[in-house]
Design a protein around this motif. Structure first.
Motif, PDB file in Angstrom:
ATOM      1  N   PRO A 164     -57.262  75.125  82.225  1.00 29.04           N
ATOM      2  CA  PRO A 164     -57.467  74.171  81.127  1.00 29.04           C
ATOM      3  C   PRO A 164     -58.541  74.679  80.161  1.00 29.04           C
ATOM      4  O   PRO A 164     -59.431  75.449  80.545  1.00 29.04           O
ATOM      5  N   VAL A 165     -58.448  74.234  78.900  1.00 33.90           N
ATOM      6  CA  VAL A 165     -59.302  74.778  77.848  1.00 33.90           C
ATOM      7  C   VAL A 165     -60.567  73.951  77.632  1.00 33.90           C
ATOM      8  O   VAL A 165     -61.244  74.122  76.624  1.00 33.90           O
ATOM      9  N   ASP A 166     -60.901  73.072  78.562  1.00 31.11           N
ATOM     10  CA  ASP A 166     -62.056  72.194  78.373  1.00 31.11           C
ATOM     11  C   ASP A 166     -63.334  72.973  78.105  1.00 31.11           C
ATOM     12  O   ASP A 166     -64.108  72.631  77.197  1.00 31.11           O
ATOM     13  N   LEU A 167     -63.590  74.022  78.890  1.00 26.47           N
ATOM     14  CA  LEU A 167     -64.817  74.787  78.703  1.00 26.47           C
ATOM     15  C   LEU A 167     -64.801  75.516  77.367  1.00 26.47           C
ATOM     16  O   LEU A 167     -65.831  75.609  76.684  1.00 26.47           O
ATOM     17  N   LEU A 168     -63.656  76.031  76.971  1.00 26.77           N
ATOM     18  CA  LEU A 168     -63.557  76.673  75.663  1.00 26.77           C
ATOM     19  C   LEU A 168     -63.930  75.695  74.552  1.00 26.77           C
ATOM     20  O   LEU A 168     -64.655  76.042  73.619  1.00 26.77           O
ATOM     21  N   ARG A 169     -63.435  74.467  74.642  1.00 30.20           N
ATOM     22  CA  ARG A 169     -63.755  73.452  73.633  1.00 30.20           C
ATOM     23  C   ARG A 169     -65.250  73.139  73.642  1.00 30.20           C
ATOM     24  O   ARG A 169     -65.849  72.957  72.583  1.00 30.20           O
ATOM     25  N   LEU A 174     -57.061  78.803  69.513  1.00 28.30           N
ATOM     26  CA  LEU A 174     -58.341  79.509  69.366  1.00 28.30           C
ATOM     27  C   LEU A 174     -58.113  80.984  69.602  1.00 28.30           C
ATOM     28  O   LEU A 174     -57.301  81.373  70.441  1.00 28.30           O
ATOM     29  N   GLU A 175     -58.827  81.804  68.835  1.00 29.26           N
ATOM     30  CA  GLU A 175     -58.868  83.246  69.091  1.00 29.26           C
ATOM     31  C   GLU A 175     -60.265  83.737  68.769  1.00 29.26           C
ATOM     32  O   GLU A 175     -60.851  83.348  67.761  1.00 29.26           O
ATOM     33  N   PRO A 194     -57.626  73.160  63.233  1.00 25.68           N
ATOM     34  CA  PRO A 194     -58.420  71.937  63.063  1.00 25.68           C
ATOM     35  C   PRO A 194     -58.384  71.023  64.282  1.00 25.68           C
ATOM     36  O   PRO A 194     -59.337  70.269  64.522  1.00 25.68           O
ATOM     37  N   ALA A 195     -57.314  71.087  65.080  1.00 25.94           N
ATOM     38  CA  ALA A 195     -57.177  70.191  66.228  1.00 25.94           C
ATOM     39  C   ALA A 195     -57.901  70.696  67.461  1.00 25.94           C
ATOM     40  O   ALA A 195     -58.063  69.929  68.424  1.00 25.94           O
ATOM     41  N   PHE A 196     -58.361  71.956  67.468  1.00 22.88           N
ATOM     42  CA  PHE A 196     -58.908  72.501  68.713  1.00 22.88           C
ATOM     43  C   PHE A 196     -60.302  71.974  69.061  1.00 22.88           C
ATOM     44  O   PHE A 196     -60.551  71.650  70.226  1.00 22.88           O
ATOM     45  N   PRO A 197     -61.247  71.873  68.137  1.00 28.23           N
ATOM     46  CA  PRO A 197     -62.590  71.418  68.525  1.00 28.23           C
ATOM     47  C   PRO A 197     -62.585  69.964  68.985  1.00 28.23           C
ATOM     48  O   PRO A 197     -61.705  69.178  68.641  1.00 28.23           O
ATOM     49  N   ASN A 198     -63.634  69.612  69.751  1.00 30.17           N
ATOM     50  CA  ASN A 198     -63.782  68.231  70.194  1.00 30.17           C
ATOM     51  C   ASN A 198     -64.188  67.306  69.058  1.00 30.17           C
ATOM     52  O   ASN A 198     -63.954  66.104  69.117  1.00 30.17           O
ATOM     53  N   ALA A 231     -70.486  73.631  71.033  1.00 26.11           N
ATOM     54  CA  ALA A 231     -71.909  73.980  71.013  1.00 26.11           C
ATOM     55  C   ALA A 231     -72.219  74.959  69.892  1.00 26.11           C
ATOM     56  O   ALA A 231     -73.239  74.836  69.200  1.00 26.11           O
ATOM     57  N   LEU A 232     -71.320  75.931  69.675  1.00 31.96           N
ATOM     58  CA  LEU A 232     -71.515  76.883  68.581  1.00 31.96           C
ATOM     59  C   LEU A 232     -71.479  76.166  67.237  1.00 31.96           C
ATOM     60  O   LEU A 232     -72.311  76.431  66.354  1.00 31.96           O
ATOM     61  N   LEU A 233     -70.542  75.245  67.064  1.00 30.08           N
ATOM     62  CA  LEU A 233     -70.432  74.529  65.797  1.00 30.08           C
ATOM     63  C   LEU A 233     -71.639  73.637  65.539  1.00 30.08           C
ATOM     64  O   LEU A 233     -72.061  73.469  64.387  1.00 30.08           O
ATOM     65  N   LEU A 234     -72.213  73.076  66.585  1.00 31.94           N
ATOM     66  CA  LEU A 234     -73.431  72.283  66.418  1.00 31.94           C
ATOM     67  C   LEU A 234     -74.582  73.162  65.956  1.00 31.94           C
ATOM     68  O   LEU A 234     -75.408  72.755  65.132  1.00 31.94           O
ATOM     69  N   ARG A 235     -74.647  74.382  66.491  1.00 29.59           N
ATOM     70  CA  ARG A 235     -75.678  75.321  66.026  1.00 29.59           C
ATOM     71  C   ARG A 235     -75.459  75.669  64.558  1.00 29.59           C
ATOM     72  O   ARG A 235     -76.411  75.752  63.776  1.00 29.59           O
ATOM     73  N   VAL A 236     -74.199  75.882  64.177  1.00 26.45           N
ATOM     74  CA  VAL A 236     -73.901  76.203  62.783  1.00 26.45           C
ATOM     75  C   VAL A 236     -74.315  75.054  61.872  1.00 26.45           C
ATOM     76  O   VAL A 236     -74.878  75.259  60.787  1.00 26.45           O
TER      77      VAL A 236
END
Length: 272
Positions: free
Chosen positions: A144-149, A22-23, A99-103, A154-159
């Motif tokens: 850990p990147v849990d919060l980032l994910r 992610l960036e 593609p592997a980063f989001p939950n 949440a952003l992707l759900l809004r999109v």
């Protein structure tokens, strides 16, 4: 970055931390990072790109369609699509991720352009800013990147709730056809074969496609083949005949006739 033909091919590479998928940055920072030649080139990536325009205007080409973008425009460019970066005075937030980063998995067939309603623009800006803040914090703490994910999810759900330029069909039967089309478009342009592969009659498949897009199954198949031909014409140095063969045309003249019918121009003229 690898160049092929007139397209720059980018794999995901986070300059701040190589293994983080992610960036989060702004368009101005990306412009400073890239050369003028690269900024002007058509490119494709193996990662997702979200652009949230906050001010100014720009024209962005995605898969050979020009999108005029102003404040509140959100673009989602999924892996494999070709893109020319924004030309104009626009400022934008960028979220780049593998593609592997989001939950959750993302629909590769979703719309490219979304219009964020004016009442929701501040909400979207805060969501991206919060993601950017956590991203920068994570670079310092290596937590850990849990919060980032979670924040990206949440952003992707809004999109996903936003209206797109083209309505996203909700019919799972149509999605089955789309997946089969992605798998087999280089092998078959026969709509009846696609109908049989997903267990429907041709009449039923046409009804499903017309309800979802206003186009027949055959029209969608031909459009997908034409899009791949365009990508190969600008992304590779393959001859027109070789591209036609790759896409299932036994004769170069048949491919040329097909491309001319679908696009209104010849393969050679399009490549130029």
């Amino acid at each position: 970055m690898v160049r092929s033909g007139q397209v720059a091919q980018f794999g995901f590479s986070n300059p701040d931390r190589g293994k983080l998928g992610l960036e989060v940055l702004d368009l101005a920072a990306l412009r400073r990072r890239l050369t003028a030649d690269t900024l002007a080139k058509v490119h494709r990536t193996d990662f997702h790109q979200l652009f949230l325009v906050t001010s100014g205007t720009a024209e962005v080409m995605v898969d050979f369609v020009d999108h005029l973008c102003g404040p509140g425009t959100l673009l989602h460019v999924s892996p494999g699509r070709v893109l020319r970066l924004p030309a104009g005075d626009a400022e934008a937030f960028l979220v780049l991720f593998t593609p592997a980063f989001p939950n959750q998995p993302l629909d590769p067939f979703g719309p490219v352009r979304h219009a964020v309603p004016e009442a929701d623009r501040a909400v979207f800006a805060r969501a991206v800013q919060e993601l950017r803040h956590e991203y920068r914090r994570n670079l310092l703490t290596n937590e850990p990147v849990d919060l980032l994910r979670q924040l990206l999810g949440a952003l992707l759900l809004r999109v996903a709730r936003l209206p797109g330029d083209a309505p996203a069909p909700a019919d799972e039967r149509f999605h089955r056809f789309q997946r089969e089309l992605e798998r087999a478009f280089a092998r078959s342009r026969n709509a009846a074969e696609y109908a049989a592969a997903i267990g429907y009659s041709l009449r039923s498949l046409n009804r499903i496609c017309l309800a979802a897009t206003g186009r027949t199954a055959k029209a969608l198949i031909d459009a997908r083949v034409a899009l791949e031909a365009k990508r190969l014409l600008v992304h590779t140095d393959l001859s027109s005949a070789a591209i036609g063969h790759r896409l299932g045309f036994s004769e170069a003249t048949n491919f040329t006739k097909f491309f001319l019918r679908e696009t209104g121009t010849s393969p050679g003229a399009f490549r130029q």
